[in-house]
Design a protein around this motif. Structure first.
Motif, PDB file in Angstrom:
ATOM      1  N   TYR A 144       0.840  -1.213   0.000  1.00  0.00           N
ATOM      2  CA  TYR A 144       0.000   0.000   0.000  1.00  0.00           C
ATOM      3  C   TYR A 144       0.868   1.254   0.000  1.00  0.00           C
ATOM      4  O   TYR A 144       0.618   2.203  -0.759  1.00  0.00           O
ATOM      5  N   GLU A 145       1.894   1.281   0.876  1.00  0.00           N
ATOM      6  CA  GLU A 145       2.770   2.446   0.938  1.00  0.00           C
ATOM      7  C   GLU A 145       3.520   2.635  -0.375  1.00  0.00           C
ATOM      8  O   GLU A 145       3.710   3.765  -0.840  1.00  0.00           O
ATOM      9  N   GLN A 146       3.929   1.514  -0.970  1.00  0.00           N
ATOM     10  CA  GLN A 146       4.632   1.612  -2.251  1.00  0.00           C
ATOM     11  C   GLN A 146       3.722   2.198  -3.322  1.00  0.00           C
ATOM     12  O   GLN A 146       4.136   3.061  -4.101  1.00  0.00           O
ATOM     13  N   LYS A 147       2.470   1.737  -3.326  1.00  0.00           N
ATOM     14  CA  LYS A 147       1.518   2.264  -4.300  1.00  0.00           C
ATOM     15  C   LYS A 147       1.259   3.742  -4.064  1.00  0.00           C
ATOM     16  O   LYS A 147       1.196   4.545  -5.008  1.00  0.00           O
ATOM     17  N   ASN A 186       4.330   5.720  -5.083  1.00  0.00           N
ATOM     18  CA  ASN A 186       4.424   5.794  -6.543  1.00  0.00           C
ATOM     19  C   ASN A 186       3.454   6.824  -7.110  1.00  0.00           C
ATOM     20  O   ASN A 186       3.792   7.578  -8.036  1.00  0.00           O
ATOM     21  N   LYS A 187       2.250   6.842  -6.518  1.00  0.00           N
ATOM     22  CA  LYS A 187       1.255   7.825  -6.966  1.00  0.00           C
ATOM     23  C   LYS A 187       1.726   9.239  -6.687  1.00  0.00           C
ATOM     24  O   LYS A 187       1.620  10.137  -7.540  1.00  0.00           O
ATOM     25  N   ASN A 188       2.254   9.439  -5.465  1.00  0.00           N
ATOM     26  CA  ASN A 188       2.754  10.772  -5.115  1.00  0.00           C
ATOM     27  C   ASN A 188       3.940  11.172  -5.997  1.00  0.00           C
ATOM     28  O   ASN A 188       4.076  12.339  -6.375  1.00  0.00           O
ATOM     29  N   LEU A 189       4.793  10.175  -6.295  1.00  0.00           N
ATOM     30  CA  LEU A 189       5.932  10.474  -7.155  1.00  0.00           C
ATOM     31  C   LEU A 189       5.479  10.875  -8.564  1.00  0.00           C
ATOM     32  O   LEU A 189       6.058  11.789  -9.175  1.00  0.00           O
ATOM     33  N   ARG A 195       3.908  17.526 -11.792  1.00  0.00           N
ATOM     34  CA  ARG A 195       3.955  18.935 -11.407  1.00  0.00           C
ATOM     35  C   ARG A 195       5.320  19.536 -11.744  1.00  0.00           C
ATOM     36  O   ARG A 195       5.412  20.649 -12.261  1.00  0.00           O
ATOM     37  N   GLU A 196       6.387  18.753 -11.456  1.00  0.00           N
ATOM     38  CA  GLU A 196       7.733  19.240 -11.756  1.00  0.00           C
ATOM     39  C   GLU A 196       7.897  19.459 -13.256  1.00  0.00           C
ATOM     40  O   GLU A 196       8.498  20.446 -13.699  1.00  0.00           O
TER      41      GLU A 196
END
Length: 432
Positions: free
Chosen positions: A226-229, A232-235, A241-242
């Motif tokens: 879950y944290e990886q997903k 990845n979404k946040n990245l 955005r970047e």
């Protein structure tokens, strides 16, 4: 999960061994047996004493070297059919024993059936899981751990049992036997069986610990996935955005380079400043007075821009101002003039536009700004005041547009208000 694990372990410690089975005459068949069938002369009989099964035995020594009497409990009519006692850990016996033997001990056998070694019509082929203990009289229940039972070595030798099946086994117990000890004197014996119970755990401690361990592993793996997903979404969002900011900055840099030598450009946004349109506005006002063309003004203010600066910082605020200029520029014609009037206020001068045309253009700008995906990933709106120049000075028409903008803000922001001059009277209307 930690609280649940602790709760399960506490329950297992205090209540996990409450699994119990009672071997009562109401459920199972009780019999008395003696050594007559192997050549002895002892006599055993099963009677009822105070509602309990009681075996009375007259032990006599004859030709048979090991006389005995016993009480047997059969779980079925077939030696191949029994009950699984492997999940139980303790045998609890409440037996009153009167004996001519000073030792006063009894042998207890849990006879297990297994097709590997059990033979039809041969009761002795049932495995002898045995233990010997001293019951006493009126001594109350005695607990015997099933781990204390051992398989009789003579039985292993007689039936040539392979070593892998020589250990105690309780998976299919078909008979329980309670017999006099192996060396007793002749005389009268009485054995009253008050109760026979087996107690065990609903789940073995090792199994429970494995389940808890596997549950922790599953939860940890699920959490990591879950944290990886999520990361990845946040990245992806950050990378998007970047990328947008990079493109925006590249575009702004190009614009800034293009207008670096032009003193009439706003240094932050690249939009025109007041100096750039001063002379041009004088010409437009003259053209309007002569009746040669129409001319309208759209006064724009970004809603709640101060809150954005306070919340996200001036760097993000500057990025938004730059992006705002690009967005508005894309919504107007090349013949229109976008001017940064000050702070977050902008003015669009629209040659050859009457009030209605300018109002429609203002509404178009408002919608584009409202639905644009901004660099700070939050919504942004603007309020707009519109007016058409009449027989008046340029400062007056800008003041009327500013007044219409003020009314748009008071009306709830994100609106277009048009000020129409009729004679010396100025009226306002909201674009619907």
């Amino acid at each position: 999960m930690l609280i649940l694990s602790i709760g399960v372990l506490v329950w297992h410690h205090f209540r996990g061994d409450t699994k119990m089975i009672t071997i009562s005459p109401e459920k199972y068949q009780y019999y008395a047996a003696d050594d007559k069938k192997v050549g002895g002369i002892s006599e055993a009989v099963l009677v009822e004493k105070n509602g309990k099964p009681s075996m009375r035995c007259t032990m006599k020594k004859g030709k048979y070297a090991w006389p005995y009497c016993e009480a047997a409990i059969h779980f079925s009519d077939s030696i191949f059919e029994g009950i699984d006692l492997s999940s139980y850990s303790k045998l609890i016996l409440d037996i009153d024993y009167k004996s001519a033997d000073p030792n006063g001990r009894l042998r207890v056998y849990l006879r297990n059936s297994n097709p590997i070694y059990t033979k039809r019509n041969d009761g002795a082929s049932l495995k002898f899981n045995g233990v010997e203990y001293e019951p006493g009289f009126n001594a109350g229940p005695k607990e015997i751990a099933l781990s204390d039972f051992q398989v009789m070595t003579w039985w292993i030798a007689d039936y040539k049992v392979p070593v892998e099946h020589a250990a105690p086994e309780f998976t299919n117990i078909s008979i329980i036997e309670i017999a006099t000890s192996s060396s007793v004197k002749s005389g009268d014996f009485e054995m009253t069986i008050n109760s026979i119970e087996l107690r065990g755990s609903w789940i073995k401690e090792n199994t429970l610990l494995k389940i808890i361990l596997y549950a922790w592993l599953v939860i940890i793996i699920a959490y990591i996935l879950y944290e990886q997903k999520r990361l990845n979404k946040n990245l992806k969002v950050s990378a998007y955005r970047e990328s947008r900011l990079r493109k925006l900055n590249d575009s702004l840099k190009e614009k800034n380079v293009e207008f670096a030598e032009l003193a009439h450009r706003d240094s932050l946004t690249g939009a025109r400043n007041r100096n750039a349109v001063r002379d041009w506005l004088d010409q437009m006002s003259q053209q309007v007075r002569w009746g040669k063309q129409t001319f309208s003004v759209i006064y724009i203010d970004i809603d709640y821009f101060k809150k954005i600066n306070d919340k996200l910082g001036h760097q993000i605020g500057d990025d938004i101002l730059r992006e705002f200029v690009l967005v508005v520029t894309s919504a107007i014609k090349s013949t229109d003039f976008l001017v940064r009037w000050g702070g977050e206020e902008f003015v669009v001068f629209c040659p050859n536009h009457n009030a209605q045309q300018a109002t429609e253009k203002a509404e178009h700008i408002r919608k584009i700004v409202e639905h644009h995906l901004w660099c700070h990933n939050e919504s942004l709106t603007c309020s707009l005041g519109v007016t058409e120049m009449k027989d008046e000075r340029i400062t007056e028409v800008i003041a009327r547009a500013d007044d219409a903008l003020y009314k748009a803000k008071n009306a709830g922001r994100n609106k277009v208000i048009t000020s129409v001059s009729v004679g010396n009277v100025s009226t306002s209307s909201r674009y619907m």
